[in-house]
Design a protein around this motif. Structure first.
Motif, PDB file in Angstrom:
ATOM      1  N   PRO A  38      50.096 -87.387  45.119  1.00 55.95           N
ATOM      2  CA  PRO A  38      50.072 -88.612  45.944  1.00 55.95           C
ATOM      3  C   PRO A  38      51.451 -89.268  45.994  1.00 55.95           C
ATOM      4  O   PRO A  38      51.783 -90.129  45.181  1.00 55.95           O
ATOM      5  CB  PRO A  38      49.043 -89.503  45.233  1.00 55.95           C
ATOM      6  CG  PRO A  38      49.078 -89.044  43.812  1.00 55.95           C
ATOM      7  CD  PRO A  38      49.381 -87.571  43.849  1.00 55.95           C
TER       8      PRO A  38
ATOM      9  N   ASP B 105      53.343 -91.969  51.977  1.00 54.49           N
ATOM     10  CA  ASP B 105      52.175 -91.158  52.344  1.00 54.49           C
ATOM     11  C   ASP B 105      52.165 -90.746  53.799  1.00 54.49           C
ATOM     12  O   ASP B 105      51.152 -90.272  54.313  1.00 54.49           O
ATOM     13  CB  ASP B 105      50.865 -91.866  51.977  1.00 54.49           C
ATOM     14  CG  ASP B 105      50.670 -93.171  52.722  1.00 54.49           C
ATOM     15  OD1 ASP B 105      51.642 -93.629  53.357  1.00 54.49           O
ATOM     16  OD2 ASP B 105      49.560 -93.728  52.674  1.00 54.49           O
TER      17      ASP B 105
ATOM     18  N   ASN C 142      55.604 -91.170  41.622  1.00 57.60           N
ATOM     19  CA  ASN C 142      54.592 -91.099  42.670  1.00 57.60           C
ATOM     20  C   ASN C 142      53.632 -92.264  42.483  1.00 57.60           C
ATOM     21  O   ASN C 142      53.863 -93.146  41.654  1.00 57.60           O
ATOM     22  CB  ASN C 142      53.864 -89.746  42.656  1.00 57.60           C
ATOM     23  CG  ASN C 142      53.219 -89.449  41.309  1.00 57.60           C
ATOM     24  OD1 ASN C 142      52.316 -90.156  40.868  1.00 57.60           O
ATOM     25  ND2 ASN C 142      53.699 -88.405  40.637  1.00 57.60           N
ATOM     26  N   ARG C 143      52.544 -92.296  43.248  1.00 59.17           N
ATOM     27  CA  ARG C 143      51.666 -93.467  43.214  1.00 59.17           C
ATOM     28  C   ARG C 143      50.735 -93.489  42.009  1.00 59.17           C
ATOM     29  O   ARG C 143      50.002 -94.472  41.821  1.00 59.17           O
ATOM     30  CB  ARG C 143      50.836 -93.533  44.495  1.00 59.17           C
ATOM     31  CG  ARG C 143      51.626 -93.954  45.706  1.00 59.17           C
ATOM     32  CD  ARG C 143      50.709 -94.463  46.802  1.00 59.17           C
ATOM     33  NE  ARG C 143      49.728 -93.477  47.195  1.00 59.17           N
ATOM     34  CZ  ARG C 143      49.942 -92.540  48.100  1.00 59.17           C
ATOM     35  NH1 ARG C 143      51.108 -92.455  48.695  1.00 59.17           N
ATOM     36  NH2 ARG C 143      48.997 -91.684  48.411  1.00 59.17           N
TER      37      ARG C 143
ATOM     38  N   LEU D  15      44.998 -88.843  49.885  1.00 57.54           N
ATOM     39  CA  LEU D  15      46.425 -88.776  49.558  1.00 57.54           C
ATOM     40  C   LEU D  15      47.283 -89.509  50.576  1.00 57.54           C
ATOM     41  O   LEU D  15      48.399 -89.919  50.270  1.00 57.54           O
ATOM     42  CB  LEU D  15      46.880 -87.310  49.478  1.00 57.54           C
ATOM     43  CG  LEU D  15      46.173 -86.435  48.435  1.00 57.54           C
ATOM     44  CD1 LEU D  15      46.651 -85.005  48.558  1.00 57.54           C
ATOM     45  CD2 LEU D  15      46.416 -86.956  47.035  1.00 57.54           C
ATOM     46  N   SER D  16      46.770 -89.677  51.787  1.00 59.26           N
ATOM     47  CA  SER D  16      47.544 -90.331  52.852  1.00 59.26           C
ATOM     48  C   SER D  16      46.628 -91.224  53.670  1.00 59.26           C
ATOM     49  O   SER D  16      45.579 -90.779  54.149  1.00 59.26           O
ATOM     50  CB  SER D  16      48.205 -89.287  53.759  1.00 59.26           C
ATOM     51  OG  SER D  16      48.781 -89.889  54.886  1.00 59.26           O
TER      52      SER D  16
ATOM     53  N   ARG E  78      44.196 -95.243  45.364  1.00 57.64           N
ATOM     54  CA  ARG E  78      45.523 -95.772  45.634  1.00 57.64           C
ATOM     55  C   ARG E  78      45.457 -97.294  45.689  1.00 57.64           C
ATOM     56  O   ARG E  78      44.414 -97.876  45.986  1.00 57.64           O
ATOM     57  CB  ARG E  78      46.051 -95.249  46.973  1.00 57.64           C
ATOM     58  CG  ARG E  78      46.016 -93.748  47.128  1.00 57.64           C
ATOM     59  CD  ARG E  78      46.739 -93.330  48.409  1.00 57.64           C
ATOM     60  NE  ARG E  78      46.282 -94.056  49.572  1.00 57.64           N
ATOM     61  CZ  ARG E  78      45.314 -93.637  50.385  1.00 57.64           C
ATOM     62  NH1 ARG E  78      44.708 -92.497  50.146  1.00 57.64           N
ATOM     63  NH2 ARG E  78      44.960 -94.331  51.442  1.00 57.64           N
TER      64      ARG E  78
ATOM     65  N   GLU F 242      44.452 -98.169  49.155  1.00 62.27           N
ATOM     66  CA  GLU F 242      43.366 -97.383  49.749  1.00 62.27           C
ATOM     67  C   GLU F 242      42.223 -98.296  50.195  1.00 62.27           C
ATOM     68  O   GLU F 242      41.752 -99.153  49.443  1.00 62.27           O
ATOM     69  CB  GLU F 242      42.856 -96.351  48.753  1.00 62.27           C
ATOM     70  CG  GLU F 242      41.860 -95.382  49.358  1.00 62.27           C
ATOM     71  CD  GLU F 242      41.582 -94.188  48.456  1.00 62.27           C
ATOM     72  OE1 GLU F 242      40.769 -93.339  48.840  1.00 62.27           O
ATOM     73  OE2 GLU F 242      42.193 -94.111  47.370  1.00 62.27           O
TER      74      GLU F 242
END
Length: 538
Positions: free
Chosen positions: A115, A119, A222-223, A242-243, A265, A268
């Motif tokens: 991730p 993204d 990364n996240r 992931l995006s 995330r 998210e």
């Protein structure tokens, strides 16, 4: 000489085989001609070996049947592009992902998705020990399906215009910790180009054995986390996890990541988001605006769950109602009662005629993870401060407004509309912006609802650039051409297509031409999948 960027170049091999004291002694005792002869033979040997390994990698790539497109073309900057019918930004992202992962699988190179902080791009991790094999298979892939490679860390963008099949395109690879592969893709009209801001990034992870538990260490943050256990189990996960720019359809092919990365995330959005489109003008330009709005959602907001078309006029025959699109007949002014719309999600985007998405977007751009809306702020002036919506907002909340709200797609919540209706506020009249002679101020519904939501904790206004254009604007053709070339505006609002001045000056025709070029790919909501020639008439 062999490729100096190769992981087994003559210089590196010579240094590994010959210790430093021996090299120092040879420099003073062995004639220079003899040393050059030895190095030249070593270079030729390694060059033949590298060529043999490249041919082997190319055979694997061709055997796997990787890299297909309808035809090749050239981008405006001269680089090679690939043509795909029905292209979207999300489809291009998935094509790139499948292309690289299948190539790595063909070469039996283990990988997992990460991730990444950005993204917009899918990030894959491989072991640093496989760096040589990765280079060979990716160079073979880029020879079979022309693309481009650059070094991300450390930054080295000077190879971005060289096809990745060229040796010189890999000159930074030896020191690279992260690389990016990009493919330029376009639709058959070659008006839409995707790939420059996307691509696949590959990180080279190293193994750390300082602790009792062996760990994999990433080359950059990364996240989630930079270090994970080397024995962490792999799991399948959707690209939307992931995006935020990806489609949320669970039927699409997943990717593979480590269990430690399967966490929410920070940005998210886990709740469904619908879209509401208003259909008001049964005219050729009205249909063109509706098509463009649907195509903008299809192209730049694949995460939208259901699209609801509120038809205040007879809906066009080409609208294809299914489980992702509903058509509801309504009377003018129905915007104030959208919370009564059956099966509407609590969170939705409202697109009035002329409102468009101009760039890929995420749900996080319009909503916070806790459910609040993120309406777009607009200008504030004396006209706004004395507007009827300002007085109504003060009456409903007892608090004075301090800014207006932008035109274009705006986020709303059914709960906010329900609470506002409970206050007994009288709905304000809504003018038809496509018949207005000027660019209007804040839309009354947006002003009242967003201010009410802000004061009750249901909205968190934020600022973002937007473009609002009137079709009668002198020189509007230049403004539209700039939008078409740059494609850098997420929010676009077009006004005045139905005014006599716009038709007389050719502004309506210019806008229609712009819409056909900016959104050339039909959406899944269009039953005919083509644009009638009548749509070109003002």
């Amino acid at each position: 000489m062999s490729d100096p960027t190769s992981m087994s170049s003559a210089v590196n091999v010579y240094k590994r085989l010959v210790p430093q004291p021996v090299r120092s002694a040879a420099a003073t005792t062995v004639p220079a001609g003899v040393r050059r002869k030895v190095k030249r033979r070593l270079a030729r040997t390694l060059s033949r070996r590298e060529a043999r390994l490249h041919r082997r990698a190319l055979r694997r790539v061709r055997k796997a049947g990787l890299g297909h497109s309808e035809r090749r073309t050239h981008a405006p900057d001269g680089r090679v592009g690939h043509v795909h019918t029905g292209l979207t930004a999300d489809l291009a992202r998935r094509l790139d992902h499948d292309l690289v992962t299948q190539a790595l699988d063909a070469a039996e190179i283990p990988w997992f998705a990460v991730p990444a902080l950005d993204d917009r791009r899918v990030c894959l991790a491989v072991d640093h020990k496989d760096k040589g094999a990765v280079r060979r298979v990716l160079r073979a892939l880029l020879e079979e399906h022309t693309g481009y490679v650059v070094s991300v860390s450390p930054a080295g963008n000077d190879t971005g215009t060289l096809p990745g099949s060229h040796v010189k395109a890999w000159k930074h690879y030896g020191k690279a910790k992260v690389i990016r592969l990009t493919w330029l893709r376009t639709d058959p009209t070659e008006n839409l180009w995707v790939g420059e801001e996307q691509g696949i990034e590959i990180e080279f992870w190293t193994t750390n054995t300082d602790l009792p538990t062996e760990r994999l260490i990433g080359p950059r943050p990364n996240r989630v986390q930079r270090a994970v256990p080397s024995d962490a189990p792999g799991i399948e996960i959707g690209l939307d996890r992931l995006s935020g720019y990806c489609d949320i359809d669970g039927d699409l092919e997943p990717t593979v990541t480590l269990e430690d990365f399967d966490v929410l995330r920070l940005e998210e959005i886990t709740f469904p988001v619908d879209a509401v489109l208003l259909w008001q003008h049964r005219t050729p330009w009205g249909e063109a605006l509706l098509r463009a709005a649907l195509r903008s959602l299809h192209q730049y907001a694949p995460w939208v769950d259901v699209v609801h078309v509120i038809a205040e006029a007879e809906p066009p025959a080409w609208l294809r109602a299914d489980d992702r699109l509903t058509v509801v007949r309504a009377r003018p002014g129905s915007e104030w009662y959208l919370h009564q719309l059956p099966d509407l999600a609590d969170h939705f985007l409202l697109l009035r005629p002329g409102a468009l998405l101009g760039r890929p977007s995420r749900p996080f751009d319009y909503f916070t993870p806790n459910g609040a809306t993120r309406p777009r702020r607009g200008p504030w002036n004396a006209q706004e401060s004395f507007a009827p919506w300002t007085r109504t907002a003060y009456t409903a909340t007892g608090r004075v407004t301090a800014h207006g709200y932008a035109h274009g797609p705006q986020p709303h919540r059914a709960e906010t509309l329900t609470r506002l209706a409970a206050t007994g506020v009288t709905p304000l009249p809504l003018d038809d912006a496509q018949l207005s002679p000027i660019v209007p101020g804040t839309q009354p519904l947006d002003g009242v609802v967003h201010h009410f939501g802000h004061t009750t904790g249901l909205a968190d206004p934020s600022g973002e650039a937007f473009v609002a254009l009137h079709a009668a604007l002198p020189g509007i053709g230049n403004q539209l051409e700039r939008l078409l070339v740059r494609r850098d505006s997420r929010q676009i609002q077009l006004f005045g297509l139905g005014t006599d001045e716009a038709r007389a000056r050719g502004g309506t025709k210019a806008v229609l031409d712009f819409l056909h070029r900016y959104f050339p790919v039909p959406s899944v909501f269009e039953g005919d999948h083509h644009t009638d020639e009548a749509d070109n008439r003002p």
